[in-house]
Design a protein around this motif. Sequence first.
Motif, PDB file in Angstrom:
ATOM      1  N   ILE A  79      -8.460 -23.540  26.871  1.00 38.42           N
ATOM      2  CA  ILE A  79      -7.129 -24.069  26.567  1.00 38.42           C
ATOM      3  C   ILE A  79      -7.257 -25.142  25.488  1.00 38.42           C
ATOM      4  CG2 ILE A  79      -5.094 -25.223  27.527  1.00 38.42           C
ATOM      5  CD1 ILE A  79      -5.947 -24.005  30.258  1.00 38.42           C
ATOM      6  N   LYS A  80      -6.504 -24.949  24.388  1.00 35.68           N
ATOM      7  CA  LYS A  80      -6.647 -25.818  23.218  1.00 35.68           C
ATOM      8  C   LYS A  80      -6.326 -27.279  23.541  1.00 35.68           C
ATOM      9  CE  LYS A  80      -5.390 -26.581  18.560  1.00 35.68           C
ATOM     10  NZ  LYS A  80      -4.744 -26.358  17.385  1.00 35.68           N
ATOM     11  N   LYS A  81      -5.305 -27.524  24.346  1.00 33.09           N
ATOM     12  CA  LYS A  81      -4.914 -28.895  24.679  1.00 33.09           C
ATOM     13  C   LYS A  81      -6.050 -29.607  25.414  1.00 33.09           C
ATOM     14  CE  LYS A  81      -1.213 -31.452  26.910  1.00 33.09           C
ATOM     15  NZ  LYS A  81       0.036 -31.361  27.662  1.00 33.09           N
ATOM     16  N   ILE A  82      -6.656 -28.936  26.354  1.00 29.79           N
ATOM     17  CA  ILE A  82      -7.774 -29.525  27.111  1.00 29.79           C
ATOM     18  C   ILE A  82      -8.997 -29.670  26.214  1.00 29.79           C
ATOM     19  CG2 ILE A  82      -9.316 -29.202  29.077  1.00 29.79           C
ATOM     20  CD1 ILE A  82      -7.047 -27.676  30.453  1.00 29.79           C
ATOM     21  N   ARG A  83      -9.220 -28.690  25.349  1.00 29.22           N
ATOM     22  CA  ARG A  83     -10.348 -28.742  24.409  1.00 29.22           C
ATOM     23  C   ARG A  83     -10.225 -29.940  23.469  1.00 29.22           C
ATOM     24  NH1 ARG A  83     -10.557 -23.472  22.703  1.00 29.22           N
ATOM     25  NH2 ARG A  83      -8.853 -23.833  21.280  1.00 29.22           N
ATOM     26  N   ASP A  84      -9.007 -30.167  22.941  1.00 31.19           N
ATOM     27  CA  ASP A  84      -8.790 -31.314  22.055  1.00 31.19           C
ATOM     28  C   ASP A  84      -8.935 -32.637  22.802  1.00 31.19           C
ATOM     29  OD1 ASP A  84      -8.405 -29.608  19.944  1.00 31.19           O
ATOM     30  OD2 ASP A  84      -6.196 -29.668  20.074  1.00 31.19           O
ATOM     31  N   LYS A  85      -8.501 -32.673  24.044  1.00 31.28           N
ATOM     32  CA  LYS A  85      -8.648 -33.882  24.848  1.00 31.28           C
ATOM     33  C   LYS A  85     -10.134 -34.165  25.096  1.00 31.28           C
ATOM     34  CE  LYS A  85      -5.626 -34.724  28.167  1.00 31.28           C
ATOM     35  NZ  LYS A  85      -4.930 -34.673  29.482  1.00 31.28           N
TER      36      LYS A  85
END
Length: 92
Positions: A79-85
């Motif tokens: 998941i991109k949002k979790i990856r960026d976090k």
Amino acid sequence: MPDEYKIYKVFKDDIFGDKIVHLNPYLSNIRNNENFLENYFINKIKELKDKINCYDKEIRNLNFKIDKVVDSLAWWIPIKKIRDKFRGKFLI
């Protein structure tokens, strides 16, 4: 940050101006030879600046390697949002 030459001048005037220094012939010869002192301090300052540059390069290289590891680990997070976090936690 004080100028290196001002530090040299304070050292020269205060330390070598002491009467005890005049009693030692070796120190007296150094005191009277201003070129020796200036060259010595200039060389030492250059050596310190070279070390600082070397450490700066090593730190940048280490940060680059850490970023590569973080990117490799983040690649596995779907998941991109979790990856960026996750990446954001390492970027301080």
